[in-house]
Structure formats: structure tokens, C-alpha cells
Design a protein around this motif. Structure first.
Motif, PDB file in Angstrom:
ATOM      1  N   ILE A 185     -78.188-135.982   2.408  1.00 59.70           N
ATOM      2  CA  ILE A 185     -77.086-135.642   3.278  1.00 59.70           C
ATOM      3  C   ILE A 185     -76.443-134.020   3.359  1.00 59.70           C
ATOM      4  O   ILE A 185     -76.165-134.059   3.567  1.00 59.70           O
ATOM      5  N   GLU A 186     -75.667-135.104   2.070  1.00 55.11           N
ATOM      6  CA  GLU A 186     -75.039-133.497   1.380  1.00 55.11           C
ATOM      7  C   GLU A 186     -75.432-131.808   1.476  1.00 55.11           C
ATOM      8  O   GLU A 186     -74.954-131.119   0.967  1.00 55.11           O
ATOM      9  N   ALA A 187     -76.874-131.926   0.971  1.00 55.63           N
ATOM     10  CA  ALA A 187     -77.871-131.126   1.191  1.00 55.63           C
ATOM     11  C   ALA A 187     -77.480-130.035   2.323  1.00 55.63           C
ATOM     12  O   ALA A 187     -77.355-129.405   2.540  1.00 55.63           O
ATOM     13  N   GLY A 188     -77.788-131.252   3.320  1.00 56.52           N
ATOM     14  CA  GLY A 188     -78.088-130.870   4.767  1.00 56.52           C
ATOM     15  C   GLY A 188     -76.411-130.837   4.930  1.00 56.52           C
ATOM     16  O   GLY A 188     -76.493-129.228   6.195  1.00 56.52           O
ATOM     17  N   ALA A 189     -75.782-131.088   4.781  1.00 52.20           N
ATOM     18  CA  ALA A 189     -73.923-130.558   5.301  1.00 52.20           C
ATOM     19  C   ALA A 189     -72.982-129.858   4.365  1.00 52.20           C
ATOM     20  O   ALA A 189     -73.471-128.373   5.285  1.00 52.20           O
ATOM     21  N   ALA A 190     -74.422-129.162   3.735  1.00 49.16           N
ATOM     22  CA  ALA A 190     -73.798-127.646   2.862  1.00 49.16           C
ATOM     23  C   ALA A 190     -73.926-126.741   3.515  1.00 49.16           C
ATOM     24  O   ALA A 190     -73.615-125.409   3.724  1.00 49.16           O
ATOM     25  N   PHE A 191     -75.399-126.629   4.248  1.00 48.06           N
ATOM     26  CA  PHE A 191     -76.236-125.638   4.825  1.00 48.06           C
ATOM     27  C   PHE A 191     -75.110-125.676   5.680  1.00 48.06           C
ATOM     28  O   PHE A 191     -75.433-124.164   6.514  1.00 48.06           O
ATOM     29  N   TRP A 192     -74.868-126.594   6.669  1.00 47.34           N
ATOM     30  CA  TRP A 192     -74.213-126.361   7.745  1.00 47.34           C
ATOM     31  C   TRP A 192     -73.120-125.804   7.528  1.00 47.34           C
ATOM     32  O   TRP A 192     -72.792-125.028   8.310  1.00 47.34           O
ATOM     33  N   HIS A 193     -72.133-126.487   6.973  1.00 49.24           N
ATOM     34  CA  HIS A 193     -70.845-125.778   6.410  1.00 49.24           C
ATOM     35  C   HIS A 193     -71.862-123.914   5.809  1.00 49.24           C
ATOM     36  O   HIS A 193     -70.524-123.471   6.127  1.00 49.24           O
ATOM     37  N   MET A 194     -72.123-123.655   5.149  1.00 53.19           N
ATOM     38  CA  MET A 194     -73.159-122.196   4.701  1.00 53.19           C
ATOM     39  C   MET A 194     -73.025-121.381   6.708  1.00 53.19           C
ATOM     40  O   MET A 194     -72.748-120.309   6.195  1.00 53.19           O
ATOM     41  N   CYS A 195     -73.529-122.740   7.298  1.00 50.90           N
ATOM     42  CA  CYS A 195     -73.620-121.733   8.722  1.00 50.90           C
ATOM     43  C   CYS A 195     -72.048-120.784   9.227  1.00 50.90           C
ATOM     44  O   CYS A 195     -71.868-120.262   9.616  1.00 50.90           O
ATOM     45  N   ASP A 196     -70.679-122.090   9.202  1.00 59.02           N
ATOM     46  CA  ASP A 196     -69.449-121.637   9.277  1.00 59.02           C
ATOM     47  C   ASP A 196     -68.944-120.733   8.755  1.00 59.02           C
ATOM     48  O   ASP A 196     -68.518-119.585   9.161  1.00 59.02           O
ATOM     49  N   LEU A 197     -69.458-120.651   7.320  1.00 58.21           N
ATOM     50  CA  LEU A 197     -68.940-119.875   6.387  1.00 58.21           C
ATOM     51  C   LEU A 197     -69.086-118.679   6.986  1.00 58.21           C
ATOM     52  O   LEU A 197     -68.473-116.766   6.583  1.00 58.21           O
ATOM     53  N   ILE A 198     -70.520-118.241   6.799  1.00 58.61           N
ATOM     54  CA  ILE A 198     -71.228-117.320   7.232  1.00 58.61           C
ATOM     55  C   ILE A 198     -70.282-116.172   8.991  1.00 58.61           C
ATOM     56  O   ILE A 198     -69.772-114.829   8.562  1.00 58.61           O
ATOM     57  N   TRP A 199     -70.783-117.240  10.016  1.00 54.89           N
ATOM     58  CA  TRP A 199     -69.630-116.823  10.819  1.00 54.89           C
ATOM     59  C   TRP A 199     -68.267-116.413  11.349  1.00 54.89           C
ATOM     60  O   TRP A 199     -68.017-115.306  11.383  1.00 54.89           O
ATOM     61  N   LEU A 200     -67.065-117.419   9.659  1.00 54.60           N
ATOM     62  CA  LEU A 200     -65.726-117.118   9.848  1.00 54.60           C
ATOM     63  C   LEU A 200     -65.783-114.906   8.874  1.00 54.60           C
ATOM     64  O   LEU A 200     -64.878-114.828   8.950  1.00 54.60           O
ATOM     65  N   LEU A 201     -66.953-114.680   8.138  1.00 53.68           N
ATOM     66  CA  LEU A 201     -66.411-113.159   8.303  1.00 53.68           C
ATOM     67  C   LEU A 201     -67.429-112.700   8.992  1.00 53.68           C
ATOM     68  O   LEU A 201     -67.160-111.328   9.427  1.00 53.68           O
ATOM     69  N   LEU A 202     -68.310-113.463   9.734  1.00 51.19           N
ATOM     70  CA  LEU A 202     -69.330-111.997  11.134  1.00 51.19           C
ATOM     71  C   LEU A 202     -68.207-111.822  12.198  1.00 51.19           C
ATOM     72  O   LEU A 202     -67.855-110.623  12.652  1.00 51.19           O
ATOM     73  N   PHE A 203     -67.149-113.099  12.432  1.00 52.24           N
ATOM     74  CA  PHE A 203     -66.299-112.974  13.411  1.00 52.24           C
ATOM     75  C   PHE A 203     -65.658-111.797  13.410  1.00 52.24           C
ATOM     76  O   PHE A 203     -65.298-110.720  14.642  1.00 52.24           O
ATOM     77  N   PRO A 204     -64.504-112.225  13.026  1.00 50.02           N
ATOM     78  CA  PRO A 204     -63.350-110.805  12.698  1.00 50.02           C
ATOM     79  C   PRO A 204     -64.206-109.463  12.215  1.00 50.02           C
ATOM     80  O   PRO A 204     -63.191-108.383  12.774  1.00 50.02           O
ATOM     81  N   ILE A 205     -65.136-109.414  11.224  1.00 53.53           N
ATOM     82  CA  ILE A 205     -65.679-107.299  11.460  1.00 53.53           C
ATOM     83  C   ILE A 205     -66.408-107.353  12.434  1.00 53.53           C
ATOM     84  O   ILE A 205     -66.234-106.160  13.176  1.00 53.53           O
ATOM     85  N   ILE A 206     -66.924-107.865  13.631  1.00 52.50           N
ATOM     86  CA  ILE A 206     -67.937-107.781  14.473  1.00 52.50           C
ATOM     87  C   ILE A 206     -67.175-107.766  15.979  1.00 52.50           C
ATOM     88  O   ILE A 206     -67.129-106.621  16.096  1.00 52.50           O
ATOM     89  N   TYR A 207     -66.321-108.643  16.108  1.00 51.63           N
ATOM     90  CA  TYR A 207     -65.511-109.343  17.130  1.00 51.63           C
ATOM     91  C   TYR A 207     -63.892-108.261  17.161  1.00 51.63           C
ATOM     92  O   TYR A 207     -63.461-107.833  18.399  1.00 51.63           O
ATOM     93  N   LEU A 208     -63.518-107.478  15.512  1.00 49.17           N
ATOM     94  CA  LEU A 208     -61.994-107.393  15.779  1.00 49.17           C
ATOM     95  C   LEU A 208     -61.350-106.324  15.438  1.00 49.17           C
ATOM     96  O   LEU A 208     -60.745-106.118  15.936  1.00 49.17           O
TER      97      LEU A 208
END
Lengths: 193, 77
Positions: A168-191
Motif C-alpha cells: 500500500i505504501e508503494a502504491g501511495a508513493a507512486f500516487w504522490h509521484m504524480c503530484d510531484l510531477i504535476w507540481l513541476l509541470l503546472f508552473p512551467i507550462i501554464y504560468l
């Protein structure tokens, strides 16, 4: 449920497992290099990237940030409840996590359809080539994450005694990775352009 | 459990702050936007992913990646 105590301070056992963290770093490096390339080309064609960025709706990106961060928050709560053997609560938080992940995908789908209707496809210009490639690659990760969380929820509902907390922790880490990637994508692509 | 609720609140505040900064005419807006993104990244990795409980090597690796990435972006911009 199997909850073998793990010493996270041990270098070989980061939360989520060492293999998951190797994957996380590979993904961060891949997206990171692509974003650096985008910013580099953006610095060569500042006007084009600025005008193209204005064709995006930053509000969609901001709302999607709220969706992903809140789903990550529920994911963290789900793991915490599982550690306290509160399986029912953990499943409830997992369901909320997946619901918000689906909200992210629905909003992204609306955004994509509006872009296609406006003719802003991958070949429109270099900015949109980066936009489509990076965001679709991210959406694929979110889809994979949802499948992993779906399987975890199914297993927790069917037979919680056989579920291993590490999985479950491994799945959670993968899900949080999606968060982390989005936190880099959003400001650079949109802002920033 | 309380701490994670506070972190979520901070993340929301930072997200709204990003929206405010990007919509304003503040000089150094890009620096602020990247700075806020770095802060959010640290909150998610250290609190939601429980990296603060991990061995120091993993913390340095994440912070090292963030440092190099943000410096490269700001240098090229």
C-alpha cells in the motif's frame, strides 16, 4: 493485515520501498530534463511561447492542482489509518483519493477537447508539442496510479488480513509521484512564459 | 494527524498564492512561482510521502534534484 515494523531510517528502506524511489527519481529526472528543454526553447522563442501560454486556461491547471494535492492528502491519511489498523477508514480515504484522481482526468479531458476544437493540436507549434507530450505522459501516470489504487482498494475490501502495508505504501508513493510531477509541470507550462 | 491537515492547508494557500502572483505584475514573478512550487514539492515529499522519516541520503537526493532543477530553470529564463 501484515504490518512488519520497518526502520525507515535504514538507507535501504525509504517509505514506499527502494525500488519505488528509484522509479520516482527516474521519472523526476525524465520530466525534469524535458521541462528544462522546454524552458530552453522558450528562451529562444519568447514571444511564441508567451502567446501560446496565453491560449491555455491557467484556472484549469490551478483547479487540477487542488484536485491532485487534496487526493495526495487523502492518500497520506489512508496510509496513516492503515498503520493504526483502521481498515474501513483507510478504504474510505482511498476511495476519496481515487475520486479526486478521476476529477483530475475529467477536467484534463475537457481541457484537451477544447484545445482540439480550437485547432491547438500537437503540431500547432513547439510550445503545444511540449504541452501535449508532457501532459499526456503525466495523464498516463495518473491512469496507472488509479489502477494501482483500485487494486489496493479491492484487496483491502476482499481480504485485509492478506494485505501487506509495504504494498500500500508503494502504491501511495507512486500516487504522490504524480503530484510531484504535476507540481513541476503546472508552473512551467501554464504560468512562467 | 493534525500536522498533515496543516500541511494540506498550507498547500492550498500556496496554490492560491501562485494564482495571485501569476495574475499580477510583480517583478520577479517567475522566481516567486518557482519558489512556491519548490516549497510545495518539499511539503508533499517530506510530509505526505514521509520522507522526513527516511535516511538522510534520500532527503539530500530529493533536495539536490530540486535545487539543480530550479537553478537550471531560473538560469535559462
Amino acid at each position: 493485515m501484515e504490518t512488519v515494523p520497518i526502520d525507515s531510517k535504514n538507507v535501504y528502506y525509504p517509505p514506499g520501498g527502494i525500488l519505488m524511489w528509484i522509479i520516482i527519481f527516474l521519472e523526476l529526472f525524465t520530466f525534469g530534463m524535458a521541462l528544462v528543454a522546454m524552458v530552453y526553447y522558450g528562451s529562444l522563442e519568447r514571444e511564441l511561447f508567451h502567446e501560446s501560454r496565453l491560449l491555455l486556461n491557467a484556472s484549469y491547471g490551478a483547479v487540477n492542482t487542488v484536485f491532485l494535492l487534496t487526493s495526495g492528502f487523502f492518500m497520506a491519511k489512508s496510509v496513516m489509518e492503515l498503520k493504526r489498523q483502521e481498515v474501513a477508514k483507510s478504504i474510505r480515504y482511498l476511495s476519496l483519493t481515487m475520486f479526486l484522481g478521476l476529477c483530475f482526468l475529467v477536467l484534463k479531458g475537457i481541457e484537451y477537447s477544447l484545445k482540439i476544437e480550437a485547432g491547438l493540436d500537437m503540431n500547432y507549434n513547439l510550445f503545444f508539442t511540449f504541452y501535449w507530450a508532457l501532459t499526456i505522459f503525466h495523464v498516463i501516470h495518473v491512469l496507472v496510479g488509479l489502477i494501482i489504487l483500485g487494486v489496493s482498494t479491492y484487496n483491502l475490501k476482499r481480504n485485509p488480513a492478506k494485505v501487506d502495508l509495504i504494498d500500500i505504501e508503494a502504491g501511495a508513493a507512486f500516487w504522490h509521484m504524480c503530484d510531484l510531477i504535476w507540481l513541476l509541470l503546472f508552473p512551467i507550462i501554464y504560468l512562467i512564459f | 494527524m493534525k500536522q498533515i491537515n496543516i500541511i494540506w492547508g498550507l498547500l492550498m494557500v500556496l496554490t492560491f498564492a501562485t494564482a495571485f502572483v501569476s495574475g499580477s505584475e510583480i517583478s520577479y514573478a517567475a522566481l516567486l512561482i518557482i519558489g512556491i512550487a519548490v516549497l510545495k514539492f518539499v511539503f508533499v515529499s517530506f510530509e505526505f510521502m514521509e520522507l522526513r522519516k527516511a535516511h538522510i541520503l534520500w532527503k539530500y537526493l530529493v533536495l539536490g534534484f530540486l535545487g539543480i532543477f530550479s537553478m537550471l530553470i531560473l538560469f535559462i529564463l
